[in-house]
Motif scaffolding. Structure first.
Motif, PDB file in Angstrom:
ATOM      1  N   PRO A  98       2.923  -8.284  -5.893  1.00 41.14           N
ATOM      2  CA  PRO A  98       1.560  -8.804  -5.759  1.00 41.14           C
ATOM      3  C   PRO A  98       0.585  -7.737  -5.264  1.00 41.14           C
ATOM      4  O   PRO A  98       0.970  -6.805  -4.545  1.00 41.14           O
ATOM      5  CB  PRO A  98       1.710  -9.917  -4.714  1.00 41.14           C
ATOM      6  CG  PRO A  98       3.163 -10.262  -4.715  1.00 41.14           C
ATOM      7  CD  PRO A  98       3.886  -9.002  -5.034  1.00 41.14           C
ATOM      8  N   ILE A  99      -0.677  -7.877  -5.632  1.00 38.02           N
ATOM      9  CA  ILE A  99      -1.709  -6.929  -5.211  1.00 38.02           C
ATOM     10  C   ILE A  99      -1.728  -6.789  -3.696  1.00 38.02           C
ATOM     11  O   ILE A  99      -1.785  -5.675  -3.166  1.00 38.02           O
ATOM     12  CB  ILE A  99      -3.088  -7.382  -5.726  1.00 38.02           C
ATOM     13  CG1 ILE A  99      -3.165  -7.219  -7.247  1.00 38.02           C
ATOM     14  CG2 ILE A  99      -4.213  -6.604  -5.049  1.00 38.02           C
ATOM     15  CD1 ILE A  99      -4.452  -7.742  -7.870  1.00 38.02           C
ATOM     16  N   GLU A 100      -1.675  -7.906  -2.996  1.00 35.71           N
ATOM     17  CA  GLU A 100      -1.788  -7.858  -1.539  1.00 35.71           C
ATOM     18  C   GLU A 100      -0.594  -7.188  -0.866  1.00 35.71           C
ATOM     19  O   GLU A 100      -0.696  -6.757   0.285  1.00 35.71           O
ATOM     20  CB  GLU A 100      -1.963  -9.269  -0.984  1.00 35.71           C
ATOM     21  CG  GLU A 100      -3.308  -9.891  -1.358  1.00 35.71           C
ATOM     22  CD  GLU A 100      -3.401 -11.339  -0.919  1.00 35.71           C
ATOM     23  OE1 GLU A 100      -4.296 -11.635  -0.098  1.00 35.71           O
ATOM     24  OE2 GLU A 100      -2.589 -12.161  -1.387  1.00 35.71           O
ATOM     25  N   GLN A 101       0.507  -7.086  -1.570  1.00 36.34           N
ATOM     26  CA  GLN A 101       1.685  -6.428  -1.012  1.00 36.34           C
ATOM     27  C   GLN A 101       1.877  -5.008  -1.518  1.00 36.34           C
ATOM     28  O   GLN A 101       2.857  -4.353  -1.173  1.00 36.34           O
ATOM     29  CB  GLN A 101       2.931  -7.265  -1.318  1.00 36.34           C
ATOM     30  CG  GLN A 101       2.943  -8.617  -0.649  1.00 36.34           C
ATOM     31  CD  GLN A 101       4.152  -9.445  -1.031  1.00 36.34           C
ATOM     32  OE1 GLN A 101       5.160  -8.935  -1.513  1.00 36.34           O
ATOM     33  NE2 GLN A 101       4.053 -10.762  -0.825  1.00 36.34           N
ATOM     34  N   THR A 102       0.943  -4.540  -2.318  1.00 34.43           N
ATOM     35  CA  THR A 102       1.020  -3.181  -2.840  1.00 34.43           C
ATOM     36  C   THR A 102       0.191  -2.275  -1.937  1.00 34.43           C
ATOM     37  O   THR A 102      -1.018  -2.120  -2.118  1.00 34.43           O
ATOM     38  CB  THR A 102       0.494  -3.125  -4.289  1.00 34.43           C
ATOM     39  OG1 THR A 102       1.262  -4.023  -5.107  1.00 34.43           O
ATOM     40  CG2 THR A 102       0.607  -1.716  -4.852  1.00 34.43           C
ATOM     41  N   ASP A 103       0.857  -1.689  -0.946  1.00 33.54           N
ATOM     42  CA  ASP A 103       0.142  -0.777  -0.051  1.00 33.54           C
ATOM     43  C   ASP A 103      -0.048   0.570  -0.750  1.00 33.54           C
ATOM     44  O   ASP A 103       0.450   0.804  -1.857  1.00 33.54           O
ATOM     45  CB  ASP A 103       0.859  -0.625   1.285  1.00 33.54           C
ATOM     46  CG  ASP A 103       2.279  -0.088   1.155  1.00 33.54           C
ATOM     47  OD1 ASP A 103       2.607   0.536   0.118  1.00 33.54           O
ATOM     48  OD2 ASP A 103       3.069  -0.286   2.095  1.00 33.54           O
ATOM     49  N   PHE A 104      -0.772   1.470  -0.103  1.00 32.16           N
ATOM     50  CA  PHE A 104      -1.129   2.726  -0.765  1.00 32.16           C
ATOM     51  C   PHE A 104       0.101   3.581  -1.047  1.00 32.16           C
ATOM     52  O   PHE A 104       0.173   4.258  -2.087  1.00 32.16           O
ATOM     53  CB  PHE A 104      -2.124   3.512   0.091  1.00 32.16           C
ATOM     54  CG  PHE A 104      -2.664   4.730  -0.618  1.00 32.16           C
ATOM     55  CD1 PHE A 104      -3.450   4.610  -1.748  1.00 32.16           C
ATOM     56  CD2 PHE A 104      -2.357   6.012  -0.149  1.00 32.16           C
ATOM     57  CE1 PHE A 104      -3.926   5.736  -2.406  1.00 32.16           C
ATOM     58  CE2 PHE A 104      -2.830   7.136  -0.794  1.00 32.16           C
ATOM     59  CZ  PHE A 104      -3.624   7.001  -1.932  1.00 32.16           C
ATOM     60  N   ALA A 105       1.078   3.545  -0.165  1.00 33.44           N
ATOM     61  CA  ALA A 105       2.299   4.321  -0.390  1.00 33.44           C
ATOM     62  C   ALA A 105       3.015   3.841  -1.652  1.00 33.44           C
ATOM     63  O   ALA A 105       3.516   4.639  -2.454  1.00 33.44           O
ATOM     64  CB  ALA A 105       3.220   4.218   0.816  1.00 33.44           C
ATOM     65  N   ARG A 106       3.069   2.532  -1.819  1.00 31.42           N
ATOM     66  CA  ARG A 106       3.699   1.956  -3.011  1.00 31.42           C
ATOM     67  C   ARG A 106       2.906   2.305  -4.258  1.00 31.42           C
ATOM     68  O   ARG A 106       3.484   2.650  -5.305  1.00 31.42           O
ATOM     69  CB  ARG A 106       3.791   0.443  -2.833  1.00 31.42           C
ATOM     70  CG  ARG A 106       4.650  -0.288  -3.830  1.00 31.42           C
ATOM     71  CD  ARG A 106       4.793  -1.749  -3.431  1.00 31.42           C
ATOM     72  NE  ARG A 106       5.634  -2.477  -4.360  1.00 31.42           N
ATOM     73  CZ  ARG A 106       5.896  -3.771  -4.241  1.00 31.42           C
ATOM     74  NH1 ARG A 106       5.395  -4.471  -3.234  1.00 31.42           N
ATOM     75  NH2 ARG A 106       6.674  -4.371  -5.123  1.00 31.42           N
ATOM     76  N   TRP A 107       1.589   2.225  -4.177  1.00 29.76           N
ATOM     77  CA  TRP A 107       0.691   2.613  -5.273  1.00 29.76           C
ATOM     78  C   TRP A 107       0.945   4.061  -5.682  1.00 29.76           C
ATOM     79  O   TRP A 107       1.089   4.381  -6.858  1.00 29.76           O
ATOM     80  CB  TRP A 107      -0.742   2.409  -4.820  1.00 29.76           C
ATOM     81  CG  TRP A 107      -1.815   2.934  -5.719  1.00 29.76           C
ATOM     82  CD1 TRP A 107      -2.335   4.193  -5.723  1.00 29.76           C
ATOM     83  CD2 TRP A 107      -2.536   2.210  -6.728  1.00 29.76           C
ATOM     84  NE1 TRP A 107      -3.323   4.307  -6.663  1.00 29.76           N
ATOM     85  CE2 TRP A 107      -3.475   3.107  -7.294  1.00 29.76           C
ATOM     86  CE3 TRP A 107      -2.491   0.896  -7.183  1.00 29.76           C
ATOM     87  CZ2 TRP A 107      -4.348   2.731  -8.303  1.00 29.76           C
ATOM     88  CZ3 TRP A 107      -3.365   0.522  -8.202  1.00 29.76           C
ATOM     89  CH2 TRP A 107      -4.279   1.432  -8.756  1.00 29.76           C
ATOM     90  N   ARG A 108       1.018   4.955  -4.690  1.00 30.95           N
ATOM     91  CA  ARG A 108       1.199   6.375  -4.979  1.00 30.95           C
ATOM     92  C   ARG A 108       2.567   6.663  -5.597  1.00 30.95           C
ATOM     93  O   ARG A 108       2.689   7.546  -6.449  1.00 30.95           O
ATOM     94  CB  ARG A 108       1.025   7.210  -3.712  1.00 30.95           C
ATOM     95  CG  ARG A 108      -0.420   7.427  -3.279  1.00 30.95           C
ATOM     96  CD  ARG A 108      -1.266   8.047  -4.380  1.00 30.95           C
ATOM     97  NE  ARG A 108      -0.646   9.226  -4.956  1.00 30.95           N
ATOM     98  CZ  ARG A 108      -0.836   9.648  -6.205  1.00 30.95           C
ATOM     99  NH1 ARG A 108      -1.633   8.983  -7.016  1.00 30.95           N
ATOM    100  NH2 ARG A 108      -0.242  10.732  -6.637  1.00 30.95           N
ATOM    101  N   ARG A 109       3.613   5.942  -5.172  1.00 33.64           N
ATOM    102  CA  ARG A 109       4.941   6.159  -5.749  1.00 33.64           C
ATOM    103  C   ARG A 109       4.926   5.915  -7.252  1.00 33.64           C
ATOM    104  O   ARG A 109       5.590   6.621  -8.010  1.00 33.64           O
ATOM    105  CB  ARG A 109       5.967   5.246  -5.083  1.00 33.64           C
ATOM    106  CG  ARG A 109       6.479   5.740  -3.740  1.00 33.64           C
ATOM    107  CD  ARG A 109       7.718   5.003  -3.309  1.00 33.64           C
ATOM    108  NE  ARG A 109       7.497   3.573  -3.107  1.00 33.64           N
ATOM    109  CZ  ARG A 109       7.083   3.035  -1.959  1.00 33.64           C
ATOM    110  NH1 ARG A 109       6.820   3.814  -0.918  1.00 33.64           N
ATOM    111  NH2 ARG A 109       6.906   1.728  -1.849  1.00 33.64           N
ATOM    112  N   VAL A 110       4.165   4.907  -7.664  1.00 29.34           N
ATOM    113  CA  VAL A 110       4.050   4.625  -9.092  1.00 29.34           C
ATOM    114  C   VAL A 110       3.194   5.677  -9.786  1.00 29.34           C
ATOM    115  O   VAL A 110       3.573   6.229 -10.825  1.00 29.34           O
ATOM    116  CB  VAL A 110       3.471   3.211  -9.322  1.00 29.34           C
ATOM    117  CG1 VAL A 110       3.223   2.960 -10.805  1.00 29.34           C
ATOM    118  CG2 VAL A 110       4.409   2.153  -8.754  1.00 29.34           C
TER     119      VAL A 110
END
Length: 257
Positions: A98-110
């Motif tokens: 979910p968007i609300e559970q996608t923190d910046f670290a997770r975003w950057r890993r992708v």
């Protein structure tokens, strides 16, 4: 020991080649008479894949999100083969949430693998592709063409890859380099079949005009075609290999025969 290379033999560099679409693509290139530089960051899986591919393939362990590693690996590939005729940017990670559970670290890993990796590999290989008037094929996803839940990072990264492909086609065409993008739809991989419930499988079948998942080999056929001389006037294109999934939107099983 790798097979002896003829001067005219073409070389494909395939990232994410240890499994799935990347491995199927490497195998098809070899069937078509190419040599393959197979890249992956999973050293154990890559060595196993390379052994399966045989003498026409050479394995290179590389994390495509690491600029230094990319530059060193491309130099090693050129040292080994002397040329690169096609780059297939297939390496990617899938992280759904979910968007609300996608923190910046997770975003950057992708982003660092799915987008940065495509940029870094393409930039590093461009001088070699100028020499051969070669081809770039970037692997995006149906998730880059249509939005769906839980894919805020993944879908955005793949949409960016689509735009990057068009930028590459526009700028590199004058050097004879072609750049195209393949967007796979649902593919029957071991991973997908392990996590997709029967309800999910049924829902996909209802939404796909061809009424089935694709295969890794079917995606590879499109990729290898785009790298071949048969596609010599094709560039800047985004091809959804998806059984018609993107064209139809929501499936209506009650209306199917």
């Amino acid at each position: 020991m790798p097979a002896k290379q003829s001067k005219s033999q073409k070389v494909a560099l395939v990232t994410g080649a240890a499994r799935g679409i990347g491995l199927a693509t490497a195998r098809l290139f070899i069937e078509e008479g190419w040599l393959v530089a197979a890249l992956d960051r999973d050293a154990d899986a890559l060595q196993k894949a390379a052994a399966d591919l045989g003498q026409a393939a050479s394995a290179f362990v590389c994390d495509v999100s690491d600029p230094g590693a990319v530059d060193r690996t491309v130099a090693d590939v050129l040292s080994r083969f002397g040329r690169i005729d096609a780059l297939v940017n297939n390496a990617g990670v899938a992280d759904f949430g979910p968007i609300e559970q996608t923190d910046f670290a997770r975003w950057r890993r992708v982003m660092e693998t799915n987008l940065d990796g495509v940029f870094l590999m393409s930039q590093a290989v461009t001088p070699a592709l100028k020499d051969t008037k070669g081809a770039l094929v970037n692997i995006a996803s149906i998730s880059g063409l249509r939005a769906s839940t839980l894919r805020v990072a993944y879908g955005t990264s793949k949409a960016a890859v689509i735009q990057l492909t068009k930028q590459q086609a526009a700028e590199l065409g004058e050097y004879g380099i072609r750049a195209n993008c393949v967007c796979p739809g649902p593919v029957r991989t071991k991973l997908a079949m392990a996590v997709h419930t029967q309800d999910i499988i049924d829902a996909y079948h209802d939404a796909i005009p061809l009424n089935r998942y694709g295969t890794e080999r079917e995606i590879a056929e499109v990729i290898v075609f785009l790298c071949s001389e048969k596609a010599s006037y094709v560039t800047g294109q985004v091809i959804a290999s998806d059984g018609g999934f993107e064209s139809t939107g929501v499936g209506l099983p009650a209306l199917r025969k």
